[in-house]
Design a protein around this motif. Sequence first.
Motif, PDB file in Angstrom:
ATOM      1  N   GLN A   1       0.826  -1.206   0.000  1.00 14.92           N
ATOM      2  CA  GLN A   1       0.000   0.000   0.000  1.00 14.92           C
ATOM      3  C   GLN A   1       0.860   1.256   0.000  1.00 14.92           C
ATOM      4  O   GLN A   1       1.889   1.315   0.666  1.00 14.92           O
ATOM      5  CB  GLN A   1      -0.890   0.036   1.247  1.00 14.92           C
ATOM      6  CG  GLN A   1      -1.927  -1.041   1.315  1.00 14.92           C
ATOM      7  CD  GLN A   1      -3.014  -0.830   0.275  1.00 14.92           C
ATOM      8  OE1 GLN A   1      -3.504   0.267   0.076  1.00 14.92           O
ATOM      9  NE2 GLN A   1      -3.373  -1.909  -0.404  1.00 14.92           N
TER      10      GLN A   1
ATOM     11  N   LYS B   1      -5.373   8.611   2.651  1.00 16.32           N
ATOM     12  CA  LYS B   1      -5.879   7.780   1.567  1.00 16.32           C
ATOM     13  C   LYS B   1      -4.833   6.735   1.207  1.00 16.32           C
ATOM     14  O   LYS B   1      -3.646   7.012   1.223  1.00 16.32           O
ATOM     15  CB  LYS B   1      -6.186   8.616   0.328  1.00 16.32           C
ATOM     16  CG  LYS B   1      -7.309   9.612   0.508  1.00 16.32           C
ATOM     17  CD  LYS B   1      -7.556  10.353  -0.792  1.00 16.32           C
ATOM     18  CE  LYS B   1      -8.667  11.369  -0.664  1.00 16.32           C
ATOM     19  NZ  LYS B   1      -8.871  12.085  -1.935  1.00 16.32           N
TER      20      LYS B   1
ATOM     21  N   ARG C   1      -3.695   3.411  -1.520  1.00 13.16           N
ATOM     22  CA  ARG C   1      -3.843   2.832  -2.846  1.00 13.16           C
ATOM     23  C   ARG C   1      -2.919   1.634  -2.958  1.00 13.16           C
ATOM     24  O   ARG C   1      -1.799   1.643  -2.449  1.00 13.16           O
ATOM     25  CB  ARG C   1      -3.475   3.878  -3.888  1.00 13.16           C
ATOM     26  CG  ARG C   1      -3.688   3.395  -5.283  1.00 13.16           C
ATOM     27  CD  ARG C   1      -3.481   4.498  -6.261  1.00 13.16           C
ATOM     28  NE  ARG C   1      -3.868   4.005  -7.564  1.00 13.16           N
ATOM     29  CZ  ARG C   1      -4.157   4.749  -8.569  1.00 13.16           C
ATOM     30  NH1 ARG C   1      -4.101   6.052  -8.444  1.00 13.16           N
ATOM     31  NH2 ARG C   1      -4.484   4.227  -9.726  1.00 13.16           N
TER      32      ARG C   1
ATOM     33  N   TRP D   1      -5.546  10.831  -7.513  1.00 11.61           N
ATOM     34  CA  TRP D   1      -6.161  10.383  -6.260  1.00 11.61           C
ATOM     35  C   TRP D   1      -5.615  11.099  -5.037  1.00 11.61           C
ATOM     36  O   TRP D   1      -6.203  11.027  -3.969  1.00 11.61           O
ATOM     37  CB  TRP D   1      -6.032   8.872  -6.108  1.00 11.61           C
ATOM     38  CG  TRP D   1      -4.642   8.370  -5.847  1.00 11.61           C
ATOM     39  CD1 TRP D   1      -3.700   8.073  -6.773  1.00 11.61           C
ATOM     40  CD2 TRP D   1      -4.049   8.104  -4.581  1.00 11.61           C
ATOM     41  NE1 TRP D   1      -2.561   7.659  -6.153  1.00 11.61           N
ATOM     42  CE2 TRP D   1      -2.747   7.654  -4.823  1.00 11.61           C
ATOM     43  CE3 TRP D   1      -4.496   8.205  -3.262  1.00 11.61           C
ATOM     44  CZ2 TRP D   1      -1.874   7.308  -3.795  1.00 11.61           C
ATOM     45  CZ3 TRP D   1      -3.637   7.851  -2.242  1.00 11.61           C
ATOM     46  CH2 TRP D   1      -2.333   7.405  -2.513  1.00 11.61           C
TER      47      TRP D   1
END
Length: 162
Positions: A38, A44, A46, A109
């Motif tokens: 990750q 956040k 991803r 993102w």
Amino acid sequence: MHTPFTLRGLATALLVWGACVGAASAAEYNLYLKCEGQLTAAGKSRASQLELALRDSNNMALIQRSNVLPVGERLHYTPTPVAYTMLYKLRQPGTRFYQDWLRGQWVIWQPNLKRLATIRLAIDRQDGSLEGQLLDFNDELIGTVRMDCDVVDPDELPPPKF
């Protein structure tokens, strides 16, 4: 009278042969790693992946596949008994490579990553865990990378399509 010429020719042939053998062995990679985990920035996360080929002869790591680092880049790594450590400095903002890589992969993102300047990575040689830091131009932490890496046999990698 032919002896000096023959010795000179033999010496030249050995020198050329040695250079060819040295170049062939210098191009070989001895460790292939496949890492998955990750990337986290500003709360956040991803999924991230990284495939590296490491060469002992000059301590270079080639990025073979990744959504964390640009593919094809070569990083210098420092091996210690505990870890392989690497540092990647991004090119200055405004260069085509920099904008395309960040705009296409990360900034969509997580806008904080527009300030990304340095990526530090360390791969633990005992358990294969990778930890990384994403730093801005002031060396302040803006994100982290955590992955698990496995050694891959290069003969088991898929062949190139082209």
